[in-house]
Each structure stands twice: as C-alpha cells, then as structure tokens.
Design a protein around this motif. Structure first.
Motif, PDB file in Angstrom:
ATOM      1  N   VAL A  37      46.744  39.514-111.083  1.00  0.00           N
ATOM      2  CA  VAL A  37      46.850  40.578-112.092  1.00  0.00           C
ATOM      3  C   VAL A  37      48.189  40.454-112.822  1.00  0.00           C
ATOM      4  O   VAL A  37      48.242  40.535-114.054  1.00  0.00           O
ATOM      5  N   ALA A  38      49.253  40.239-112.073  1.00  0.00           N
ATOM      6  CA  ALA A  38      50.586  40.103-112.680  1.00  0.00           C
ATOM      7  C   ALA A  38      50.620  38.934-113.655  1.00  0.00           C
ATOM      8  O   ALA A  38      51.139  39.057-114.772  1.00  0.00           O
ATOM      9  N   THR A  47      56.639  44.670-110.685  1.00  0.00           N
ATOM     10  CA  THR A  47      56.347  45.716-111.663  1.00  0.00           C
ATOM     11  C   THR A  47      55.086  46.462-111.243  1.00  0.00           C
ATOM     12  O   THR A  47      55.023  47.696-111.326  1.00  0.00           O
ATOM     13  N   ILE A  48      54.100  45.732-110.799  1.00  0.00           N
ATOM     14  CA  ILE A  48      52.852  46.365-110.350  1.00  0.00           C
ATOM     15  C   ILE A  48      53.123  47.210-109.113  1.00  0.00           C
ATOM     16  O   ILE A  48      52.695  48.367-109.037  1.00  0.00           O
ATOM     17  N   TYR A  49      53.823  46.658-108.155  1.00  0.00           N
ATOM     18  CA  TYR A  49      54.094  47.393-106.922  1.00  0.00           C
ATOM     19  C   TYR A  49      54.983  48.621-107.148  1.00  0.00           C
ATOM     20  O   TYR A  49      54.981  49.536-106.339  1.00  0.00           O
ATOM     21  N   ARG A  50      55.705  48.641-108.250  1.00  0.00           N
ATOM     22  CA  ARG A  50      56.514  49.819-108.576  1.00  0.00           C
ATOM     23  C   ARG A  50      55.606  51.017-108.868  1.00  0.00           C
ATOM     24  O   ARG A  50      55.950  52.152-108.592  1.00  0.00           O
ATOM     25  N   LEU A  58      45.358  50.755-107.965  1.00  0.00           N
ATOM     26  CA  LEU A  58      45.480  50.149-109.295  1.00  0.00           C
ATOM     27  C   LEU A  58      44.137  50.196-110.016  1.00  0.00           C
ATOM     28  O   LEU A  58      44.041  50.637-111.168  1.00  0.00           O
ATOM     29  N   LEU A  59      43.079  49.770-109.346  1.00  0.00           N
ATOM     30  CA  LEU A  59      41.760  49.782-109.969  1.00  0.00           C
ATOM     31  C   LEU A  59      41.256  51.200-110.205  1.00  0.00           C
ATOM     32  O   LEU A  59      40.579  51.471-111.195  1.00  0.00           O
ATOM     33  N   PHE A  60      41.596  52.092-109.317  1.00  0.00           N
ATOM     34  CA  PHE A  60      41.250  53.504-109.499  1.00  0.00           C
ATOM     35  C   PHE A  60      41.809  53.991-110.831  1.00  0.00           C
ATOM     36  O   PHE A  60      41.091  54.540-111.669  1.00  0.00           O
TER      37      PHE A  60
END
Length: 185
Positions: A37-38, A47-50, A58-60
């Motif tokens: 995804v990143a 950034t995603i994990y932030r 994430l998908l939700f």
C-alpha cells in the motif's frame, strides 16, 4: 513559502485509502501488505502506521470514506422502481470483489460496524422514500417505516453473508414486490 502540511497529509491519506482499495481488489485481503500500500501510494509505511495500526482498520476507513464517493442521488419516481434501484445498488456493492473479500474478513473479525456504516446511507434514503410514499398514501399509514426498510435490506444482506443463493437484480426485485404487497395491504 513552505508547503501546507495539512493539505499534504490529506493528499497522502487519500492516496493511501485509494491504494488500499485498488490492491485489495487485485491481490485480495490475505496477500495485502502495508508495504505494498505504501509503495502504491508513494508514502513510507511509517506514514500509514501513524494513522492505522493494521490493514483491517485501514480498509475499514477506505470503505467508509470512499464508498460513498460518486454516489448519485436519483430523483424519486415510482415507489417500486425506486426501491428496486436501491436494492440493485446494494447488490452491486456486495458483489464487488474488494467489498466482498474485505467485508467478510472484517465481519468475522467482529467489525460489524463496517457493514452498519456502509448500510446507513442506503437505509436513510430508503426510509425517506418510504416515508414520502406513506404521506402520499402509496403505503398504509400504520407501516413502521424503519421496520419496512429492514424487510427490504435484510434478505439481501442475509443472502450475501450466508451465500444461500445468487445475488441478482431478479432476487432484489422479488424482495421489493413481496414487501410492497405487505406494505400496501
């Protein structure tokens, strides 16, 4: 002048959400990784994990935010036709590969709030349409409108969840016809 951090963050966030949906449709939920995804979104995985602890949340968020994008509000016409169109749209969402795979996983992970959030806009439209029909005398005045919407949506989502038969427009049209017979009684 320095770039606007809020604007950059929103752009990154939307790119991440879009990338997650694109990838889950391509590779499926099981093979989806935060790293992929990143890479697709052009951001670092940190950034995603932030913003999200894992791919489930994430998908939700991606479904909740992006599923309503481009959803047209159609003018009302014939009650039966309007309800049939709403149920056909619901089936269209349910049979989308990205929706089907992820929602099944999230429902099994007790994330039933996803299905609830996705259904809420459709429920509201159907309740408004039935309330208008009730005021116009198209359905009985004693009909419990929220319960009537459950009569319409329930069989569609039951069939999707349990896979008891094919989800087709013919099926949803039959549900509408049977429900309207009861509501007009």
């Amino acid at each position: 002048m320095a770039p606007d951090a809020a604007r950059r963050s929103d752009r990154s966030r939307r790119a991440i959400l879009a990338a997650a949906l694109e990838l889950v449709e391509t590779v499926g939920y099981a093979k989806l990784t935060i790293e992929a995804v990143a890479a697709r979104a052009g951001v670092g995985k940190q950034t995603i994990y932030r913003w999200w602890p894992s791919k489930g949340p994430l998908l939700f968020d991606a479904f909740v935010e992006l599923s309503a994008v481009g959803r047209a509000v159609r003018p009302w016409g014939d009650l039966g036709d309007d309800l049939k169109a709403e149920l056909r749209d619901a089936i269209g969402e349910l049979v989308e590969r990205r929706f089907d795979q992820v929602c099944r996983v999230l429902v099994h992970e007790a994330r039933t709030d996803l299905v609830t959030l996705l259904l809420t806009p459709r429920r509201v439209v159907m309740e408004q349409r039935l309330a208008t029909a009730q005021r116009a005398g198209e359905i009985r005045g004693d009909v419990d409108v929220p319960a009537a919407v459950e009569l319409l949506l329930g069989p569609v989502y039951h069939r999707w969840l349990l896979r008891t038969g094919p989800l087709t427009g013919t099926f949803s049209d039959t549900v509408v016809d049977l429900t309207l017979r009861a509501l007009r009684g």
